[in-house]
Design an enzyme around this catalytic site. Structure first.
Site, PDB file in Angstrom:
ATOM      1  CE1 TYR A  55      -4.642 -45.630   8.258  1.00 20.81           C
ATOM      2  CE2 TYR A  55      -6.542 -45.197   9.658  1.00 20.81           C
ATOM      3  CZ  TYR A  55      -5.744 -44.858   8.583  1.00 20.81           C
ATOM      4  OH  TYR A  55      -6.041 -43.748   7.838  1.00 20.81           O
ATOM      5  CB  THR A  89      -6.575 -41.043  10.307  1.00 24.50           C
ATOM      6  OG1 THR A  89      -7.805 -41.636  10.749  1.00 24.50           O
ATOM      7  CG2 THR A  89      -5.458 -41.718  11.064  1.00 24.50           C
TER       8      THR A  89
HETATM    9  N1  UFG Z   1     -20.781 -49.695   8.367  1.00 24.68           N
HETATM   10  C1  UFG Z   1     -21.831 -50.576   8.193  1.00 24.68           C
HETATM   11  N2  UFG Z   1     -21.783 -51.412   7.111  1.00 24.68           N
HETATM   12  C2  UFG Z   1     -20.764 -51.391   6.203  1.00 24.68           C
HETATM   13  C3  UFG Z   1     -19.701 -50.472   6.398  1.00 24.68           C
HETATM   14  C4  UFG Z   1     -19.740 -49.640   7.495  1.00 24.68           C
HETATM   15  O1  UFG Z   1     -22.776 -50.616   8.995  1.00 24.68           O
HETATM   16  O2  UFG Z   1     -20.786 -52.176   5.241  1.00 24.68           O
HETATM   17  C5  UFG Z   1     -20.806 -48.783   9.533  1.00 24.68           C
HETATM   18  C6  UFG Z   1     -19.619 -48.986  10.456  1.00 24.68           C
HETATM   19  O3  UFG Z   1     -19.867 -50.002  11.373  1.00 24.68           O
HETATM   20  C7  UFG Z   1     -19.479 -47.596  11.076  1.00 24.68           C
HETATM   21  C8  UFG Z   1     -19.935 -46.640   9.954  1.00 24.68           C
HETATM   22  O4  UFG Z   1     -20.702 -47.447   9.069  1.00 24.68           O
HETATM   23  O5  UFG Z   1     -20.356 -47.484  12.153  1.00 24.68           O
HETATM   24  C9  UFG Z   1     -18.793 -46.013   9.201  1.00 24.68           C
HETATM   25  O6  UFG Z   1     -17.894 -47.029   8.776  1.00 24.68           O
HETATM   26  P1  UFG Z   1     -16.736 -46.809   7.694  1.00 24.68           P
HETATM   27  O7  UFG Z   1     -16.041 -48.126   7.538  1.00 24.68           O
HETATM   28  O8  UFG Z   1     -17.301 -46.170   6.477  1.00 24.68           O
HETATM   29  O9  UFG Z   1     -15.790 -45.756   8.381  1.00 24.68           O
HETATM   30  P2  UFG Z   1     -15.038 -45.823   9.797  1.00 24.68           P
HETATM   31  O10 UFG Z   1     -15.694 -44.786  10.654  1.00 24.68           O
HETATM   32  O11 UFG Z   1     -14.942 -47.171  10.351  1.00 24.68           O
HETATM   33  O12 UFG Z   1     -13.565 -45.472   9.336  1.00 24.68           O
HETATM   34  C10 UFG Z   1     -13.107 -44.194   9.049  1.00 24.68           C
HETATM   35  C11 UFG Z   1     -11.973 -44.267   8.049  1.00 24.68           C
HETATM   36  C12 UFG Z   1     -10.788 -45.012   8.632  1.00 24.68           C
HETATM   37  C13 UFG Z   1     -10.404 -44.364   9.946  1.00 24.68           C
HETATM   38  C14 UFG Z   1     -11.590 -44.307  10.868  1.00 24.68           C
HETATM   39  C15 UFG Z   1     -11.257 -43.544  12.124  1.00 24.68           C
HETATM   40  O13 UFG Z   1     -12.401 -44.921   6.870  1.00 24.68           O
HETATM   41  O14 UFG Z   1      -9.702 -44.934   7.747  1.00 24.68           O
HETATM   42  O15 UFG Z   1     -12.673 -43.616  10.235  1.00 24.68           O
HETATM   43  O16 UFG Z   1     -11.988 -44.042  13.174  1.00 24.68           O
HETATM   44  F1  UFG Z   1      -9.442 -45.092  10.555  1.00 24.68           F
END
Ligand code: UFG
Length: 334
Positions: A150, A126
């Site tokens: 994680y 990741t």
């Molecule tokens: N977001 C929202 N509302 C939601 C969900 C997400 O505004 O309901 C935003 C988050 O704050 C973030 C973006 O959308 O800014 C992306 O969020 P995700 O949860 O879809 O993905 P992440 O970037 O947090 O996570 C991904 C992978 C993880 C990994 C991470 C690495 O899903 O497994 O990237 O930084 F660890």
């Protein structure tokens, strides 16, 4: 060639199992169904593809007996390893769960491979192993300083894999995903997490008119529109990279690691706008504060995967949203 797919009942594992069978590999799935789904296994076993579905073993990586049985029953030649817990927020609250299952579980898997003479593994790593970006796009030379358990658990596994290559000649390819999106274009499998924390499925779930608003986390980031920027890579493109990684190992390729992303980013507001355009719906929105631990920008430099694996992401963000929407509509009860 018989491939053991751990976590094959989950989101990314199931798409990779399909891609493997499509490419003529025979696939066995190993999953404890703690976050994966029996329905997904049933779908995989019912597919008529060039490669065969060898079978499913409900088993746990923490049990050497379960692993031994899988290697023996299915006469495994190579492994693709997806089984892991993957929620950043949960990992901060319950780090032991992540170190035990992800790190210890993988140690057992690697020891099972050793015991059964299996020397090739493709591993689901990741971008979270990089931590807070020091520069973007992030290439593979970027320092790895994870900021949550994680990411740390996945980095520990990468290090262990280096040592297992040195000591036992067990070769690995570690694929560091950025944000994975979309569903199988044939509608067979898709993203199905409980609870769902990811951006695109959460936006799409708010189209169903049951009053559930989409919560946008943070509009005061130092980005072009104030919301976080991420690099969304399509799950079928991602699966294609896994098949290429396995072929690379089959052809004698050395242990290596690659970013999987698209070299470009979209903001949360842009993704939201695309979802409204593609679904043709006005999606109820609530602007909330920042979610702890979210870096402002995460974009992959994917040059190395292009050069070494010949991989090229083919599908645009719109394709991912379209297939994800098709999946969500067909599976509202999830
Ligand atoms: N977001 C929202 N509302 C939601 C969900 C997400 O505004 O309901 C935003 C988050 O704050 C973030 C973006 O959308 O800014 C992306 O969020 P995700 O949860 O879809 O993905 P992440 O970037 O947090 O996570 C991904 C992978 C993880 C990994 C991470 C690495 O899903 O497994 O990237 O930084 F660890």
């Amino acid at each position: 060639m018989n491939v053991l797919v751990t976590g094959g009942a989950g989101y990314i594992g199931s798409h990779c199992a399909l891609a493997l069978m499509q490419s003529g590999y025979d696939v066995a799935v190993f999953d404890n169904l703690s976050t994966g789904h029996q329905e997904t296994v049933d779908t995989l076993s019912g597919c008529n593809l060039p490669g065969r579905f060898l079978g499913f073993q409900k088993g746990d990586l923490l049990s050497m007996e379960d692993l031994d049985r899988a290697f023996k029953t299915f006469q495994i030649d190579a492994v693709m390893h997806f089984a892991a817990f993957s929620q950043v927020a949960e990992s901060m609250k319950d780090p032991g769960k992540y170190y035990r299952n992800n790190v210890l579980g993988t140690l057992n898997l690697l020891d099972g491979m050793r015991a059964h003479g299996v020397k090739k593994i493709v591993f689901s790593s990741t971008a979270a192993t990089y931590g807070e970006p020091e520069y973007t796009p992030i290439d593979e030379n970027h320092p790895q300083n994870p900021i949550n358990p994680y990411g740390s658990s996945k980095l520990m596994i990468e290090r262990i894999m280096d040592d297992y290559d040195m000591a036992y000649g067990l070769r690995s390819v570690r694929l560091r995903y950025f944000n994975v999106a979309g569903a199988d274009s044939g509608g067979r499998v898709g993203e199905w997490h409980e609870p769902e924390t990811h951006l695109i499925p959460n936006i799409l779930k708010s189209t169903f008119g049951d009053g559930k608003e989409f919560s946008m986390f943070g509009t005061d980031y130092p980005t072009r529109d104030g919301t976080c920027i991420r690099d969304y890579v399509n799950v079928e493109d991602l699966a294609d990279a896994h098949v290429r990684a396995l072929k690379y190992l089959e052809n004698g390729g050395e242990t290596d690691f690659f970013n999987l992303g698209t070299n470009s980013g979209s903001s949360v507001k842009e993704v939201f706008g695309s979802c409204e355009r593609i679904t043709g719906k006005a999606i109820p929105l609530r602007v909330c504060g920042r979610r702890p631990g979210d870096p402002a920008v995460l974009i992959a430099d994917n040059k190395k995967a292009k050069e070494t694996l010949g991989w090229q992401p083919e599908r645009a963000l719109d394709d991912s949203i379209r297939t994800a929407y098709g999946w969500e509509k067909a599976n509202k009860q999830h």
